[in-house]
Design an enzyme around this catalytic site. Structure first.
Site, PDB file in Angstrom:
ATOM      1  N   SER A  73       0.805  -1.217   0.000  1.00 10.61           N
ATOM      2  CA  SER A  73       0.000   0.000   0.000  1.00 10.61           C
ATOM      3  C   SER A  73       0.840   1.271   0.000  1.00 10.61           C
ATOM      4  O   SER A  73       1.504   1.585  -0.970  1.00 10.61           O
ATOM      5  CB  SER A  73      -0.965  -0.013   1.188  1.00 10.61           C
ATOM      6  OG  SER A  73      -1.806  -1.131   1.117  1.00 10.61           O
TER       7      SER A  73
ATOM      8  N   ASP B 231      10.346   5.174  -9.954  1.00  7.60           N
ATOM      9  CA  ASP B 231       9.909   5.626 -11.279  1.00  7.60           C
ATOM     10  C   ASP B 231      10.439   7.008 -11.634  1.00  7.60           C
ATOM     11  O   ASP B 231      10.577   7.340 -12.815  1.00  7.60           O
ATOM     12  CB  ASP B 231       8.380   5.620 -11.367  1.00  7.60           C
ATOM     13  CG  ASP B 231       7.797   4.219 -11.382  1.00  7.60           C
ATOM     14  OD1 ASP B 231       8.580   3.254 -11.331  1.00  7.60           O
ATOM     15  OD2 ASP B 231       6.557   4.098 -11.444  1.00  7.60           O
TER      16      ASP B 231
ATOM     17  N   LYS C 268      -0.752  -4.202  -3.410  1.00  5.23           N
ATOM     18  CA  LYS C 268      -2.066  -3.662  -3.072  1.00  5.23           C
ATOM     19  C   LYS C 268      -2.187  -2.286  -3.703  1.00  5.23           C
ATOM     20  O   LYS C 268      -1.636  -1.308  -3.200  1.00  5.23           O
ATOM     21  CB  LYS C 268      -2.270  -3.564  -1.562  1.00  5.23           C
ATOM     22  CG  LYS C 268      -3.645  -2.995  -1.203  1.00  5.23           C
ATOM     23  CD  LYS C 268      -3.902  -2.985   0.281  1.00  5.23           C
ATOM     24  CE  LYS C 268      -5.290  -2.438   0.584  1.00  5.23           C
ATOM     25  NZ  LYS C 268      -5.385  -0.980   0.421  1.00  5.23           N
TER      26      LYS C 268
END
Length: 415
Positions: free
Chosen positions: A301, A312, A326
Site C-alpha cells: 500500500s 519511477d 495492493k
C-alpha cells in the site's frame, strides 16, 4: 483528549484516506435500519467499481430490513452486505475495532505490541513486527513467528482483526499465546501495557550512510517523524530507507514523505468513480542524498506508493524482493453507533502508469536474503558515492563479492 482502547496492533495492508464523512445532527436519533441504509448509500455513491464487482447493489438496499431490530442486527447485516462484494479491503469495523484504528492513528495503544498479517492463503497469522521494548518483544516473539492459539483458542484461519479481538484486554492483565518459532511451538504468557507507537527508527553508520526504518504509515505522526529523521541525517552521504514488513497506512503520509524526497515529477495517480487525480511533487526536497529503498513481500500500500515514486522518478533504487501488490485506496467512513466502514474508493497507478494491484513492484536489485539486503544497499551507496556517478554492475559485483551475495539487476543475474 486522547481516548484509549485495547489493541494487539494487528493491522492488515492499508492505504487509507481519512474523511469521517458521517457527522450526526445534534439531537438526531438514527434507528437501526437507517444505520444500515446509510452504509448502503455510502458504498453506492463511493465504491470505485461502478459494476460493484458484478453484484446487483440495489438488491441489497432493503434485503435485510425484516432482520434488523437493533444496532447489533444492523451491524451484522452491514457486514453481510459488504462481504457480497468479495473485496477484502471494503469492510466493516465494529466500534471497538474502529476505536483501535483511531488509537493507532493517534500513535498510542494498549496491548502487547505485535503487527500481524494473514498469509496469502488466509490460513496462517504471521507476526511481521514487534514494537521495540514492547511486552511481545520482551517475551521473545519476533518477526516470522506464527500465531497458533490465543488463550487456548485456535488462531489458524482467523483474520488479524479477529486475533486482535481475542488479544485485547486491560493494561496489567495477561494473555497466553501459542506460537511457532523456528519450527518449534512455544507457549508464552504476556502482560498487556500502554504502548506508544513509533513509526521511525534512525541511525548513522560509521561510513556516513544513514538508515531509516519506517515500520508503518498509520500513525498521524509518521510524516513528522520521517521529517525529523531526515534532519538528523542531513550530514549523511547516502540514505537507506527500510520499508520491509511495512503494511501501509495513511495515503497522506505517503504523499508527504515522497514530496520530502523528490525534486519533481508525479508521486501517484488515483482513479475512482468520480475521475482521476494526480499528485505532483512540489520539487522542493529536503535532501538530495542518494537513496536505496528496501522492500519485501510484506511491503504494501503506502509503502508501495513511496517506493514506486522513488523508483519511477529515478530518485533512487529499490532493493529486495517483489512487494505485496495492493493498488487500492480505502476511505474511512464513520457510521451512527460508533462503527465505521472502509470503502475502496479508487485504484492507483505508479508514476510510470503501472497498476501494481496483485502484482507488486519488482525491485531494481533482487536480493532474497534479508541480511544481504542491507549489506548490498550499504555497498551500493558506498560505491555510488565513491564514483559520484551511476554504479555499474561490474562495480557493484566487486563490492559484494566478499559477501557471496546472489543478486539480479533488471533481468541480469550476477553471481
Amino acid at each position: 483528549m486522547m481516548f484509549r482502547r485495547k489493541s494487539a496492533w494487528a493491522l492488515a495492508a492499508l492505504l487509507l484516506i481519512i474523511t469521517f464523512s458521517f457527522q450526526p445532527a445534534i439531537g438526531h436519533h438514527y434507528d437501526a435500519r437507517e444505520i444500515y441504509h446509510h452504509a448502503w448509500e455510502l458504498v453506492k455513491e463511493n465504491y470505485y467499481d461502478a459494476s460493484f464487482n458484478g453484484i446487483d447493489w440495489p438488491e441489497y438496499e432493503h434485503k435485510y430490513d425484516d432482520q434488523i431490530q437493533n444496532t447489533d442486527d444492523a451491524f451484522r447485516a452491514i457486514k453481510k452486505m459488504l462481504e457480497s462484494l468479495k473485496d477484502p479491503y471494503t469492510r466493516f469495523l465494529d466500534p471497538r475495532a474502529f476505536q483501535d484504528e483511531n488509537d493507532a492513528i493517534d500513535a498510542h495503544i494498549v496491548g502487547i505490541g505485535i503487527n500481524l498479517q494473514q498469509s496469502r492463503d488466509q490460513t496462517h497469522l504471521i507476526i511481521t513486527r514487534t514494537i521495540e521494548n514492547s511486552p511481545a518483544e520482551k517475551a521473545g516473539l519476533s518477526p516470522g513467528d506464527e500465531l497458533i492459539a490465543i488463550d487456548n483458542t485456535c488462531a489458524i484461519g482467523i483474520t488479524p482483526e479477529q486475533a486482535a479481538e481475542h488479544i485485547r484486554g486491560k493494561a496489567g492483565t495477561s494473555v497466553k499465546l501459542a506460537v511457532k518459532h523456528a519450527g518449534n511451538q512455544a507457549i508464552v504468557q504476556i502482560t498487556r501495557q500502554d504502548i506508544d507507537i513509533r513509526a521511525v527508527q534512525v541511525k548513522m553508520f560509521d561510513s556516513g550512510i544513514g538508515y531509516i526504518q519506517l515500520s508503518t504509515f498509520i500513525s498521524s505522526d509518521a510524516a513528522r517523524e520521517f521529517r525529523r529523521a531526515l534532519a538528523r541525517l542531513a550530514g549523511a552521504k547516502g540514505i537507506i530507507i527500510d520499508l520491509r514488513d511495512n503494511p501501509g497506512g495513511l495515503l497522506a503520509n505517503a504523499l508527504e514523505m515522497a514530496d520530502m524526497l523528490l525534486d519533481g515529477g508525479t508521486i501517484v495517480s488515483t482513479i475512482g468513480r468520480h475521475g482521476r487525480h494526480t499528485d505532483i511533487s512540489s520539487g522542493q526536497p529536503l535532501t538530495k542524498q542518494p537513496i536505496v529503498v528496501l522492500v519485501d513481500e510484506e511491503s504494501a500500500s503506502a509503502s508501495e506508493i513511496l517506493a514506486s515514486a522513488i523508483k519511477d522518478n529515478g530518485r533512487g533504487i529499490v532493493l529486495g524482493t517483489r512487494t505485496y501488490g495492493k493498488g487500492l485506496v480505502q476511505e474511512i467512513n464513520r457510521l451512527p453507533g460508533g462503527a465505521a466502514l472502509h470503502i475502496t474508493v479508487s485504484r492507483y497507478l505508479t508514476p510510470n502508469g503501472s497498476d501494481i494491484n496483485k502484482v507488486g513492484i519488482e525491485p531494481d536489485i533482487l536480493i532474497e536474503n534479508k541480511t544481504d539486503q542491507v549489506k548490498v544497499a550499504y555497498n551500493y551507496l558506498k560505491e555510488k558515492i565513491a564514483y559520484s556517478k551511476p554504479v555499474t554492475k561490474k562495480q557493484l559485483l566487486s563490492a559484494v563479492t566478499n559477501n557471496k551475495t546472489v543478486l539480479s539487476i533488471g533481468h541480469n543475474l550476477i553471481k
